[in-house]
Design a protein around this motif. Structure first.
Motif, PDB file in Angstrom:
ATOM      1  N   GLU A  17      22.090  53.789  63.858  1.00  0.00           N
ATOM      2  CA  GLU A  17      21.221  54.458  64.926  1.00  0.00           C
ATOM      3  C   GLU A  17      21.309  53.392  66.353  1.00  0.00           C
ATOM      4  O   GLU A  17      21.517  54.094  67.315  1.00  0.00           O
ATOM      5  CB  GLU A  17      19.819  54.736  64.495  1.00  0.00           C
ATOM      6  N   GLN A  18      21.240  52.361  65.723  1.00  0.00           N
ATOM      7  CA  GLN A  18      21.244  51.112  67.225  1.00  0.00           C
ATOM      8  C   GLN A  18      22.758  51.196  67.693  1.00  0.00           C
ATOM      9  O   GLN A  18      22.773  51.247  68.765  1.00  0.00           O
ATOM     10  CB  GLN A  18      20.803  49.731  66.378  1.00  0.00           C
ATOM     11  N   LEU A  19      23.567  51.338  66.671  1.00  0.00           N
ATOM     12  CA  LEU A  19      24.979  51.235  67.067  1.00  0.00           C
ATOM     13  C   LEU A  19      25.255  52.659  68.159  1.00  0.00           C
ATOM     14  O   LEU A  19      25.937  52.485  69.320  1.00  0.00           O
ATOM     15  CB  LEU A  19      26.254  51.402  65.996  1.00  0.00           C
ATOM     16  N   LYS A  20      24.951  53.759  67.770  1.00  0.00           N
ATOM     17  CA  LYS A  20      25.025  54.993  68.281  1.00  0.00           C
ATOM     18  C   LYS A  20      24.224  54.938  69.730  1.00  0.00           C
ATOM     19  O   LYS A  20      24.915  55.389  70.699  1.00  0.00           O
ATOM     20  CB  LYS A  20      24.305  56.134  67.643  1.00  0.00           C
ATOM     21  N   SER A  21      23.028  54.341  69.590  1.00  0.00           N
ATOM     22  CA  SER A  21      22.274  54.117  71.036  1.00  0.00           C
ATOM     23  C   SER A  21      22.859  53.371  71.971  1.00  0.00           C
ATOM     24  O   SER A  21      23.187  53.701  73.202  1.00  0.00           O
ATOM     25  CB  SER A  21      20.818  53.903  70.453  1.00  0.00           C
ATOM     26  N   LEU A  22      23.417  52.132  71.473  1.00  0.00           N
ATOM     27  CA  LEU A  22      23.998  51.378  72.360  1.00  0.00           C
ATOM     28  C   LEU A  22      25.262  51.698  72.817  1.00  0.00           C
ATOM     29  O   LEU A  22      25.554  51.404  74.373  1.00  0.00           O
ATOM     30  CB  LEU A  22      23.926  49.803  71.616  1.00  0.00           C
ATOM     31  N   ALA A  23      25.924  52.389  72.104  1.00  0.00           N
ATOM     32  CA  ALA A  23      27.260  52.755  72.577  1.00  0.00           C
ATOM     33  C   ALA A  23      27.173  53.917  73.313  1.00  0.00           C
ATOM     34  O   ALA A  23      27.920  53.932  74.762  1.00  0.00           O
ATOM     35  CB  ALA A  23      28.031  53.380  71.326  1.00  0.00           C
ATOM     36  N   PHE A  24      26.240  54.861  73.370  1.00  0.00           N
ATOM     37  CA  PHE A  24      25.988  55.809  74.340  1.00  0.00           C
ATOM     38  C   PHE A  24      25.787  55.174  75.720  1.00  0.00           C
ATOM     39  O   PHE A  24      26.072  55.591  76.879  1.00  0.00           O
ATOM     40  CB  PHE A  24      24.944  56.780  73.877  1.00  0.00           C
ATOM     41  N   LEU A  26      26.054  52.118  76.876  1.00  0.00           N
ATOM     42  CA  LEU A  26      27.319  51.306  77.573  1.00  0.00           C
ATOM     43  C   LEU A  26      28.100  52.379  77.915  1.00  0.00           C
ATOM     44  O   LEU A  26      28.898  51.993  79.108  1.00  0.00           O
ATOM     45  CB  LEU A  26      27.796  50.502  76.621  1.00  0.00           C
ATOM     46  N   ARG A  27      28.518  53.380  77.267  1.00  0.00           N
ATOM     47  CA  ARG A  27      29.631  54.279  77.703  1.00  0.00           C
ATOM     48  C   ARG A  27      29.283  55.067  78.943  1.00  0.00           C
ATOM     49  O   ARG A  27      29.864  55.530  80.034  1.00  0.00           O
ATOM     50  CB  ARG A  27      29.882  55.371  76.447  1.00  0.00           C
ATOM     51  N   MET A  28      28.035  55.473  79.163  1.00  0.00           N
ATOM     52  CA  MET A  28      27.271  56.027  80.476  1.00  0.00           C
ATOM     53  C   MET A  28      27.369  54.827  81.505  1.00  0.00           C
ATOM     54  O   MET A  28      27.592  55.303  82.560  1.00  0.00           O
ATOM     55  CB  MET A  28      25.835  56.293  80.004  1.00  0.00           C
ATOM     56  N   GLY A  29      27.454  53.745  81.224  1.00  0.00           N
ATOM     57  CA  GLY A  29      27.582  52.804  82.256  1.00  0.00           C
ATOM     58  C   GLY A  29      29.084  52.548  82.518  1.00  0.00           C
ATOM     59  O   GLY A  29      29.374  51.813  83.413  1.00  0.00           O
ATOM     60  N   GLY A  30      29.974  53.197  81.729  1.00  0.00           N
ATOM     61  CA  GLY A  30      31.144  53.223  82.271  1.00  0.00           C
ATOM     62  C   GLY A  30      32.219  52.260  81.609  1.00  0.00           C
ATOM     63  O   GLY A  30      33.340  52.052  81.549  1.00  0.00           O
TER      64      GLY A  30
END
Length: 210
Positions: A17-24, A26-30
């Protein structure tokens, strides 16, 4: 200016869940993001040639984050590391930073703090890779020096004048100027100071360098 789209942010954390949240986030950050649920998976699958950074948890089954950092140091990795852990303490953070970690953040980190830390690490990654490429290019240039050109260049780097170099090596002044000019041209430098820096960067400032 660094283009973050060319960078890869690696996240290593055993919490899915932490991986999914962090990835989302950072991807939103470009950022381009790759996630791994273990240090071993990261070591087996990551492409170290890709610039970016590593966002790393500490407490994980098998190899811990600190152990992974130590392994990367042993391998001579240039990848900037940011620790993001709920189990950190001051001695651990100091040890991580002493080994070269860019930052040690405590979970849950504020999104703006995390993004800023990643941007800083990515920028350093590009700078390190550029410096490393420049070093390799300089070593290649220095390798083209003849033994006599290198000998003259080392004496120039020591601050000796052309006449002094000629006397020391038992060669004529025109010959010194010829070798000095050739060395400067091959190294891409103009001054004695720049020549000294070039030889030092290439590991050739002392006789033991070649």
């Amino acid at each position: 200016m660094t283009d973050i789209k060319e960078a890869l942010v690696r996240i290593v954390d055993d919490d899915a869940e932490q991986l999914k949240s962090l990835a989302f986030l950072l991807r939103m950050g470009g950022f381009e993001v790759m996630t791994y649920q273990s240090a071993q998976a990261f070591l087996e699958m990551d492409d170290p040639r890709k610039p970016g950074c590593l966002l790393l948890d500490h407490r994980m089954p098998g190899m811990t984050g600190m152990e992974l950092q130590a392994e990367l140091v042993e391998r001579g990795s240039l990848l900037p590391v940011i620790f993001l852990s709920a189990h950190g303490d001051i001695p651990m953070a100091m040890q991580a930073v002493h080994r070269g970690a860019m930052d040690f953040l405590v979970k849950p980190a504020a999104p703006d703090v995390l993004i800023a830390a990643v941007e800083k690490a990515v920028k350093k990654s590009f700078e390190d890779l550029a410096a490393d490429a420049g070093q390799a290019d300089l070593a290649e240039k220095a390798a083209a020096l003849t033994d006599r050109e290198l000998e003259v260049a080392r004496l120039v780097a020591q601050g000796l004048l052309n006449k002094q170099i000629g006397d020391k090596l038992g060669i004529s002044l025109p010959t010194v100027k010829l070798h000095r000019g050739n060395a400067a041209k091959k190294l891409g430098v103009r001054s004695a100071v720049a020549m000294a820096k070039a030889l030092e960067a290439a590991g050739l400032l002392s006789d033991g360098g070649r």
